[in-house]
Design a protein around this motif. Structure first.
Motif, PDB file in Angstrom:
ATOM      1  N   TYR A 195       1.122   5.570   4.055  1.00 20.57           N
ATOM      2  CA  TYR A 195       1.232   4.470   3.091  1.00 20.57           C
ATOM      3  C   TYR A 195       0.878   4.996   1.693  1.00 20.57           C
ATOM      4  O   TYR A 195      -0.248   4.848   1.222  1.00 20.57           O
ATOM      5  CB  TYR A 195       0.296   3.325   3.468  1.00 20.57           C
ATOM      6  CG  TYR A 195       0.642   2.655   4.770  1.00 20.57           C
ATOM      7  CD1 TYR A 195       1.742   1.795   4.866  1.00 20.57           C
ATOM      8  CD2 TYR A 195      -0.123   2.881   5.906  1.00 20.57           C
ATOM      9  CE1 TYR A 195       2.061   1.183   6.067  1.00 20.57           C
ATOM     10  CE2 TYR A 195       0.195   2.265   7.118  1.00 20.57           C
ATOM     11  CZ  TYR A 195       1.285   1.424   7.188  1.00 20.57           C
ATOM     12  OH  TYR A 195       1.602   0.820   8.376  1.00 20.57           O
ATOM     13  N   SER A 204      -8.008  -0.461   0.978  1.00 14.64           N
ATOM     14  CA  SER A 204      -6.762  -0.611   1.723  1.00 14.64           C
ATOM     15  C   SER A 204      -6.703  -1.974   2.393  1.00 14.64           C
ATOM     16  O   SER A 204      -7.592  -2.329   3.176  1.00 14.64           O
ATOM     17  CB  SER A 204      -6.638   0.494   2.775  1.00 14.64           C
ATOM     18  OG  SER A 204      -5.584   0.214   3.671  1.00 14.64           O
ATOM     19  N   GLY A 262      -3.959   9.546   0.276  1.00 18.29           N
ATOM     20  CA  GLY A 262      -4.651   8.471  -0.416  1.00 18.29           C
ATOM     21  C   GLY A 262      -4.461   8.509  -1.908  1.00 18.29           C
ATOM     22  O   GLY A 262      -3.338   8.513  -2.423  1.00 18.29           O
ATOM     23  N   TYR A 288     -11.023   3.799   0.101  1.00 20.88           N
ATOM     24  CA  TYR A 288     -10.371   5.096  -0.034  1.00 20.88           C
ATOM     25  C   TYR A 288     -11.387   6.226  -0.185  1.00 20.88           C
ATOM     26  O   TYR A 288     -11.110   7.370   0.162  1.00 20.88           O
ATOM     27  CB  TYR A 288      -9.418   5.098  -1.232  1.00 20.88           C
ATOM     28  CG  TYR A 288      -8.067   4.522  -0.898  1.00 20.88           C
ATOM     29  CD1 TYR A 288      -7.013   5.345  -0.513  1.00 20.88           C
ATOM     30  CD2 TYR A 288      -7.841   3.147  -0.943  1.00 20.88           C
ATOM     31  CE1 TYR A 288      -5.769   4.829  -0.196  1.00 20.88           C
ATOM     32  CE2 TYR A 288      -6.592   2.620  -0.630  1.00 20.88           C
ATOM     33  CZ  TYR A 288      -5.566   3.469  -0.251  1.00 20.88           C
ATOM     34  OH  TYR A 288      -4.339   2.938   0.072  1.00 20.88           O
ATOM     35  N   ALA A 334       1.270   1.580   0.005  1.00 21.10           N
ATOM     36  CA  ALA A 334      -0.029   1.031   0.364  1.00 21.10           C
ATOM     37  C   ALA A 334      -0.238  -0.310  -0.330  1.00 21.10           C
ATOM     38  O   ALA A 334       0.131  -0.497  -1.488  1.00 21.10           O
ATOM     39  CB  ALA A 334      -1.128   2.006  -0.043  1.00 21.10           C
ATOM     40  N   VAL A 359      -2.986  -2.511  -1.825  1.00 17.46           N
ATOM     41  CA  VAL A 359      -4.323  -2.209  -2.334  1.00 17.46           C
ATOM     42  C   VAL A 359      -4.901  -3.432  -3.034  1.00 17.46           C
ATOM     43  O   VAL A 359      -4.200  -4.120  -3.775  1.00 17.46           O
ATOM     44  CB  VAL A 359      -4.268  -1.022  -3.325  1.00 17.46           C
ATOM     45  CG1 VAL A 359      -5.635  -0.757  -3.942  1.00 17.46           C
ATOM     46  CG2 VAL A 359      -3.758   0.221  -2.628  1.00 17.46           C
TER      47      VAL A 359
END
Length: 727
Positions: free
Chosen positions: A101, A20, A68, A27, A8, A10
């Motif tokens: 991700y 994201s 997540g 998230y 991911a 971030v």
């Protein structure tokens, strides 16, 4: 070649909360993410009441779309601890989550630092979080809490396919097909991907069909969204929908229950990931075949009540422990007077797999097995690294240019950069966690090993060595395990929905609802497993006393060193080094030439003074049982004659599409062919076997399971016959 998923991307907002970049979405709620989780997912699924009502031995399965930051999982785990009755503490929570991700370990730590009250749970998750970037299925155990976490790093729809039995091309199997005698189901769903408007690809019709197919009576769901596409998809999948007030400023959300009488459509299109993977398999399993599955219509549903295991080495003891932890009564029958006397009888064994950066099935299995074993032996329920060995690290020397290239690629893939611009309160992951596979130059490798090595190498920090006998004895101390030693099983008979285990005098030793054959090459002496293919490889390990000159030179060794052979740190004044690999040699006594081969390999790995007198001939001979493709045999035992008949069209057309399931002996399984990787392979193999027997989600992908299934050689034999005729 497929590569692991991208992590991911971030960014961190002004409140140190993750956002994201891929989807431009948060998230969790900026207002209070933990309270949002408790309101949306825990309360609307009535989890506190349902957890408290579980009976001893029951398992509750939750599946989630979008792992997540892991906040939902940790909040659920906390509620699980708070809600379980002390009298029913033997219950089990199985949490399955799909993530396309995944966060890096550093980002995961930073996100979870926002919730100090979850720290006891977060620390345990971080300690076992899979090396990133990751791909496929990863099983994590939290044994003291009675919790298992299965992380599936895939697109959501493809990931949920891993929970459903599928054909070899990835298309869904008929509803009555399953992996073993029990059928897995989900008790509650957390549908928690990014918002449908920002991530429409996740909320697909295929995803909703999978949710319905994996649900049963009383299965519930909850989702933060009230979008029409989600409501319609769930209704079509068989759920009764209810709109309720959302969390905070959110006006509405959805929850509901599954109605098993609602017809569910079944889209049989193959998924992109599973189909691509199997089509790339040179062994030719891209046809739509179901040989690795069982049909529930061919036999009545059966729940395991007691299990007999034939064989008391690592395979049998590890399988016994996995089943005993699930509440089953287990009887282990062993020919010798003590456990772990044959191939598992070495003084020290190494938690070692041959690691490669490639994405072929064996390389993926080796990586999964290595990571799972490292965590298993360090887990607090057995604490095996402390009680039976040492988590001292394993140094894989790069003794060739090819190995150097491979090991550097592995280290680079899993190298984790320190977090940038993190707040002062943020604590980084330790180096051993951030970089589980570290490339060390010759000097650094020598410093880490405690003596001069001749090559650079890859350090697997979380691995080490163990005494297999001590491991087996510790595993079998479980109160659900009974040992029958000095007993040989010569015959298995099926009678009245049970197996009868008989000795060479035709006397009945015990009976069981389910049987696991785990006695290595001796399995070929039983009629049901006589056709399974094995190779026996003679291995000789050398023992060098620490008072000998060579032993003194190795006294400071701090890690296991692996190259053409291996050498482990001294234990009880003995250094173990070896081991030879000799086919078609059944000599059981120690051999001087093999001793010299071990000493030559040792001298090739570490710097020793020239002219040292060789130590006296001492050591141990064992015979490893391997398979032709080096994967172990894990799963139900095939009926070879019936399966040859059912799948005979493959002899004429290698890509014939057959709809029949495999033919397997009822409630008869095996765990065999661990070779020289017994300590590394057996924990994941046993977890896979227990999942099949107990109807749980598999701890690895379906593609990898087909590479373990004992019927694979029979199917390949038929396909090879077709190819020979076509040449």
């Amino acid at each position: 070649m497929e590569k692991p998923l991208d992590n991911a991307s971030v960014r961190w907002d002004e409140n140190n909360q993750p956002v994201s970049v891929q989807f431009g979405d948060v998230y969790f709620s900026k207002h209070n993410g933990l309270e949002e989780t408790r309101f949306v997912f825990l309360a609307q699924n009535n989890l506190a009441e349902r957890f408290a009502a579980l009976a001893t031995g029951e398992t509750f399965c939750i599946a989630e779309t979008g792992f997540g930051s892991g906040l939902n999982f940790l909040a659920c785990w906390q509620l699980w601890e708070q809600s379980r009755s002390k009298s029913h503490s033997a219950t089990h929570l199985h949490f399955v989550s799909v993530e396309k991700y995944p966060l890096t370990c550093e980002d995961l730590i930073r996100a979870l630092s926002l919730w100090p009250e979850l720290k006891p749970y977060a620390d345990q998750l971080i300690d076992q979080y899979p090396p990133q970037p990751a791909l496929g299925v990863h099983r994590i155990r939290f044994p003291l809490g009675g919790v298992s976490l299965t992380l599936i790093f895939e697109d959501a729809a493809d990931g949920l396919r891993q929970l459903k039995p599928c054909a070899t091309d990835g298309s869904p199997a008929p509803p009555n097909y399953q992996f073993g005698p029990g059928k897995a189901k989900v008790d509650a769903w957390f549908l928690d991907g990014f918002a449908p408007a920002k991530n429409p690809g996740m909320w697909s019709s295929e995803l909703f069909q999978s949710v319905g197919a994996l649900s049963a009576e009383n299965t519930s769901f909850a989702t933060f969204t009230a979008a029409g596409v989600v409501k319609r998809g769930l209704q079509e999948a068989g759920f009764a929908i209810e709109k309720v007030p959302g969390f905070g400023r959110k006006r509405e959300m959805l929850c509901g229950r599954f109605n098993p009488e609602t017809p569910i459509s079944n889209d049989d299109r193959p998924s992109s990931s599973e189909g691509t993977t199997t089509r790339g398999n040179a062994r030719g399993s891209s046809s739509r075949l179901f040989w690795h599955l069982l049909s529930s219509t061919d036999r009545p549903a059966s729940t395991a009540t007691n299990v007999a295991i034939i064989g008391g080495g690592l395979a049998g003891c590890m399988a016994g422990a996995a089943l005993a932890r699930r509440g089953l009564k287990v009887t282990i029958v062993e020919l010798q007077a003590n456990l772990a006397q044959a191939a598992s009888g070495n003084r020290q064994g190494v938690v070692y797999c041959r690691l490669s950066p490639h994405n072929d099935p064996l390389s993926r299995f080796n990586l999964l097995a290595q990571v799972f074993a490292n965590n298993f032996y360090a887990a607090p329920d057995y604490d095996l690294f402390n009680s039976c060995g040492d988590r001292c690290g394993v140094l894989h020397l790069a003794m060739s240019d090819k190995q150097r290239t491979h090991y550097q690629a592995i280290a680079e893939r899993y190298r984790c950069e320190p977090a940038q611009n993190a707040p002062m309160s943020f604590t980084s992951a330790p180096a051993s966690k951030s970089n589980p596979f570290q490339w060390l130059d010759e000097g650094t490798a020598s410093e880490r090993a405690g003596l001069q090595v001749k090559y650079p190498g890859l350090l697997v920090e979380g691995a080490g060595w163990l005494s297999p006998q001590d491991v087996c004895n510790t595993l079998c101390s479980h109160p659900n395990i009974e040992l029958r030693l000095s007993t040989e099983i010569s015959d298995l008979r099926r009678a009245e929905n049970a197996w009868l285990l008989c000795d060479s005098d035709n006397a009945q030793v015990t009976t069981a609802s389910h049987v696991v054959i785990a006695n290595a090459a001796a399995a070929n002496k039983l009629a049901q497993t006589a056709e399974l293919p094995f190779n026996q490889i003679r291995g000789q390990v050398s023992h060098i006393a620490t008072y000998h000159a060579i032993g003194q030179a190795l006294a400071g060794l701090q890690t296991v060193i692996c190259g053409d052979g291996y050498v482990s740190p001294p234990h009880q004044n003995i250094v173990c080094t070896g081991a030879t690999f000799t086919l078609r040699n059944h000599e059981q006594s120690l051999n001087g030439q093999c001793q010299q081969a071990n000493l030559d390999n040792l001298a090739a790995m570490v710097q020793l003074e020239s002219g040292m007198t060789p130590p006296p001939l001492d050591g141990r001979v064992g015979f490893r049982t391997t398979t032709p493709d080096y994967f172990p045999l894990v799963g139900p035992v095939p009926k070879h004659g019936e399966m040859r008949a059912s799948f005979s069209p493959l002899q004429h057309k290698a890509n014939a599409a057959l709809t029949t399931a495999g033919e397997y002996h009822e409630n008869l399984f095996c765990l065999l062919g661990l070779g020289s990787r017994g300590l590394a392979y057996s924990p994941l193999a046993a977890e896979t076997l227990a999942a099949i027997i107990c109807g749980e989600p598999l701890p690895l992908s379906q593609e990898l399971y087909r590479h373990l299934n004992p019927a694979r050689f029979l199917i390949r034999e038929l396909i090879r016959g077709s190819r020979k005729r076509s040449v």
